[in-house]
Design an enzyme around this catalytic site. Sequence first.
Site, short mmCIF file in Angstrom:
data_model
loop_
_atom_site.label_atom_id
_atom_site.label_comp_id
_atom_site.label_asym_id
_atom_site.label_seq_id
_atom_site.Cartn_x
_atom_site.Cartn_y
_atom_site.Cartn_z
CG ASP A 161 -1.98 -1.01 1.25
OD1 ASP A 161 -2.22 -1.60 0.18
OD2 ASP A 161 -2.57 -1.25 2.31
CE LYS A 162 0.48 8.50 -1.63
NZ LYS A 162 -0.45 9.54 -2.14
#
Length: 221
Positions: free
Chosen positions: A53-54
């Site tokens: 995930d970012k």
Amino acid sequence: MNQLAILYENDEIFVIDKPAGLAVQGGQGVSHSLDVDFAKQVGYKVFLVHRLDKDTSGLMIVAKTPLAAAKWTKLIGSKVAKKEYAALCIGRMGAASGVIKESLIQHGEEKTAVTHFQVEKEWNLSVQEPESEENTSIPLTLIRLKLETGRMHQIRIHLAKNGCPIAGDDQHGNFKMNKKLRKVLGIKRLQLASVRLTLPVDGKEKVFELPLPFDLKNIDK
């Protein structure tokens, strides 16, 4: 553009340390992404093997060729490669260790999801409420996790469903408690990191490990 830390390199792959806040793949509205920025750093196109995930930091594999990407994607999906995460959570797990087996709905389909967890530490953080003299006690738990499956937001959803959401996760977690931790401790991001990666490299098992992120390690001091 900040240089990404390269922990290992051979003819097929890089093992890198992805910072929190950097998207893995470019797209509309994404000004910086790992696939584009790292390609500029090394001077040629690179290929994603798996994703984070970012807002998740930590260890990632990036391949040098499409063939290498296909090979390492299969390895990452098998039990030969092992990924371990650390998460700072709000609440308590029902057991010191165990396996969460709860299916997730993704793209309209129900998919099996399996997460192994081990509680490493539990403590309470005392927070004084600004509008009163009373203190609020926030239960915090440091958890190590290993994935059998790699579904989107799997760790975040599994922990939240078990009453122990990750600190800083406003999408799946406890927004009210996150707001308190933001004020008291300055936590502004998801407290989840990929900290250990075991891979078959050069004919033997090689372990890559990162220290816990600063706020995970020192939050109880």
